[in-house]
Design an enzyme around this catalytic site. Sequence first.
Site, PDB file in Angstrom:
ATOM      1  N   SER A 183       0.790  -1.226   0.000  1.00 53.26           N
ATOM      2  CA  SER A 183       0.000   0.000   0.000  1.00 53.26           C
ATOM      3  C   SER A 183       0.825   1.280   0.000  1.00 53.26           C
ATOM      4  O   SER A 183       0.281   2.344  -0.253  1.00 53.26           O
ATOM      5  CB  SER A 183      -0.934  -0.003   1.191  1.00 53.26           C
ATOM      6  OG  SER A 183      -0.187  -0.038   2.370  1.00 53.26           O
ATOM      7  N   HIS A 211      -5.643  -4.261   0.418  1.00 50.71           N
ATOM      8  CA  HIS A 211      -5.769  -3.213  -0.603  1.00 50.71           C
ATOM      9  C   HIS A 211      -6.139  -3.804  -1.958  1.00 50.71           C
ATOM     10  O   HIS A 211      -6.033  -3.131  -2.981  1.00 50.71           O
ATOM     11  CB  HIS A 211      -4.479  -2.397  -0.703  1.00 50.71           C
ATOM     12  CG  HIS A 211      -4.248  -1.537   0.504  1.00 50.71           C
ATOM     13  ND1 HIS A 211      -4.664  -0.222   0.572  1.00 50.71           N
ATOM     14  CD2 HIS A 211      -3.712  -1.832   1.712  1.00 50.71           C
ATOM     15  CE1 HIS A 211      -4.355   0.275   1.767  1.00 50.71           C
ATOM     16  NE2 HIS A 211      -3.773  -0.688   2.470  1.00 50.71           N
ATOM     17  N   LYS A 242     -11.374  -0.689   4.183  1.00 53.55           N
ATOM     18  CA  LYS A 242     -10.797   0.106   3.085  1.00 53.55           C
ATOM     19  C   LYS A 242     -11.855   0.221   1.972  1.00 53.55           C
ATOM     20  O   LYS A 242     -12.814   0.958   2.169  1.00 53.55           O
ATOM     21  CB  LYS A 242      -9.482  -0.520   2.653  1.00 53.55           C
ATOM     22  CG  LYS A 242      -8.510  -0.553   3.858  1.00 53.55           C
ATOM     23  CD  LYS A 242      -7.151  -1.039   3.548  1.00 53.55           C
ATOM     24  CE  LYS A 242      -6.360  -1.317   4.818  1.00 53.55           C
ATOM     25  NZ  LYS A 242      -6.017  -0.124   5.592  1.00 53.55           N
ATOM     26  N   THR A 272     -14.634  -8.671  21.641  1.00 51.06           N
ATOM     27  CA  THR A 272     -16.048  -8.417  21.316  1.00 51.06           C
ATOM     28  C   THR A 272     -16.285  -8.426  19.800  1.00 51.06           C
ATOM     29  O   THR A 272     -15.515  -7.834  19.040  1.00 51.06           O
ATOM     30  CB  THR A 272     -16.458  -7.047  21.902  1.00 51.06           C
ATOM     31  OG1 THR A 272     -16.195  -7.080  23.305  1.00 51.06           O
ATOM     32  CG2 THR A 272     -17.929  -6.747  21.662  1.00 51.06           C
TER      33      THR A 272
HETATM   34  C1  LIG Z   1      -1.941  -4.472   4.296  1.00 52.00           C
HETATM   35  C2  LIG Z   1      -2.730  -4.185   5.509  1.00 52.00           C
HETATM   36  N1  LIG Z   1      -3.023  -5.176   6.359  1.00 52.00           N
HETATM   37  C3  LIG Z   1      -3.732  -4.967   7.472  1.00 52.00           C
HETATM   38  C4  LIG Z   1      -4.179  -3.692   7.823  1.00 52.00           C
HETATM   39  C5  LIG Z   1      -4.962  -3.501   9.071  1.00 52.00           C
HETATM   40  O1  LIG Z   1      -6.330  -3.508   8.764  1.00 52.00           O
HETATM   41  P1  LIG Z   1      -7.401  -2.965   9.775  1.00 52.00           P
HETATM   42  O2  LIG Z   1      -7.427  -1.490   9.602  1.00 52.00           O
HETATM   43  O3  LIG Z   1      -8.676  -3.641   9.365  1.00 52.00           O
HETATM   44  O4  LIG Z   1      -6.968  -3.357  11.128  1.00 52.00           O
HETATM   45  C6  LIG Z   1      -3.909  -2.643   6.967  1.00 52.00           C
HETATM   46  C7  LIG Z   1      -4.412  -1.303   7.307  1.00 52.00           C
HETATM   47  O5  LIG Z   1      -3.760  -0.372   7.486  1.00 52.00           O
HETATM   48  C8  LIG Z   1      -3.142  -2.877   5.788  1.00 52.00           C
HETATM   49  O6  LIG Z   1      -2.829  -1.880   4.964  1.00 52.00           O
END
Ligand SMILES: Cc1ncc(COP(=O)(O)O)c(C=O)c1O
Lengths: 392, 92
Positions: A183, A211, A242, A272
């Site tokens: 990302s 992503h 996202k 939870t």
């Molecule tokens: C590649 C990746 N994995 C995991 C996450 C974490 O996801 P969440 O925001 O659902 O905890 C993100 C978010 O920033 C991410 O970009």
Amino acid sequence: MKASEFYNSLKIDKSIAEKLNFNPYYINLNSGISGIVRIGQEYYYDLASNNYLGLSSDKRIIEVMQESLFKYGTSMCGTPIATGYLDKLNELEKRLASFIGLQDAIIFPSCYQANTGVFSSMASKDDLILVDHYAHSSLLQGIRSAGCKIKPFLHNNMNHLIKNLEKSSHFRKKFIVTESVFSTEGTIAPMDEISNICKHYDAIPVLDDSHGIGVIGKTGRGILEKQNILNFEGIYTASLGKALANIGGVIAGNSNLIDNLRYSCGNFIYSTAIPPVMICGLLKTIEILENEFTFLNLRLLNNKQKIINTLTSRGFKLHNGEAPIISIKCGSAENTIYSARQFFENRMLTTPFIPPSIPQNQGVLRLIPGAGLKENDITEIVKAINKIQALK
Amino acid sequence: MLCLEKIEKTENILNIEEKIISIIQENLEEKHPVTLESDLRNDLTIDSFGTIMILNSLEDEFGITIDEHDFKDIVKVNDVINHIKSKINESQ
Ligand SMILES: Cc1ncc(COP(=O)(O)O)c(C=O)c1O
């Protein structure tokens, strides 16, 4: 250690933000995100959030969520193993599994929680995890907690991965961990190749498609669809916060894997469950995605192209990732924050990445021009970028 | 005889240095010139997982085990070389 000394030692170095009189982190928004956000009394174009398809303000989803709030209340006030397992949660798991194209799924309160929890349920001392060097912090943290041997491989470098595998035949179980879309740069992993490598070396692929889901693939089903990977034999994780504009993290895969996590993964069992309102919203989001992805995706890709053209003409150096992420190379942390300030001063909110999120001197300013930005918004953004000079 | 032994030992030491530098080079995301004075973090942009990558290769090459925590204070390529040399001596 004295308490005062302890608390002093926790002090974060904010010298760059102070020098530039601009801190791009934890900016207070006083509106939702619908292409435009409000900060103080001013409006800014949102190029920072992961609202790829602009669904966070979709009225149809909001209506369903409103209804479900009245029906179910605010929370199930329980973990999934107790009172948190609403029938709609079960429906969402099935729906997501079939959307992704895998047997079954389980939904965590966040993908961070999913990624930090999954490895200690799957791997231990005699096992090996090979991981892409640039994998997300949640994956790295999860991997560290498994207590097994870790071998990072160079980013998206299959020769380096294979070289490592060749020396690793003595491990009991082997996992190869990567993200679909990285990302910060928008590069896409050769997941099809990794799947084949896994088959050849008897390794299990673990893929974070945060992503990718709702972003890539002909109908938005993510990397497996995009790279035509059939019968994926690995562990799939993705954030629902996202493109899916909600909250939660899904793990999908073989039904034994998912059932095992339901009974073995502390991050799931003892936390939870996501509230009914979010579950119902997600069910509606998936329905919309299934019907409208092609149109939304076209807008997303057009937005990306127009902004890339403008940035390039202004002398910005970009990573050329395939995903709808624009990643400007900024160099030092100071230059990165300075660039974020330039965009901010011209009413654009962006995301700067500086160490330790990325290696030293490889700072990046990320722009995601989501489908919530209409043609006239993009025209205004182009005008604004034309006022900015790239740093030499 | 004594003299020959000395030469062999010096050659070995040179080989170790070259080997370590080439291992570091092979484990970098982007090509950087690597010298004895290169700073791992600031010049070569090596982060914590990059360090693990290098440690794994060093372990494979020299048949030693290295604790990641022992590497925390290491700043320059020269420090890596000294650390590995003392590990090799320990294991002999
Ligand atoms: C590649 C990746 N994995 C995991 C996450 C974490 O996801 P969440 O925001 O659902 O905890 C993100 C978010 O920033 C991410 O970009």
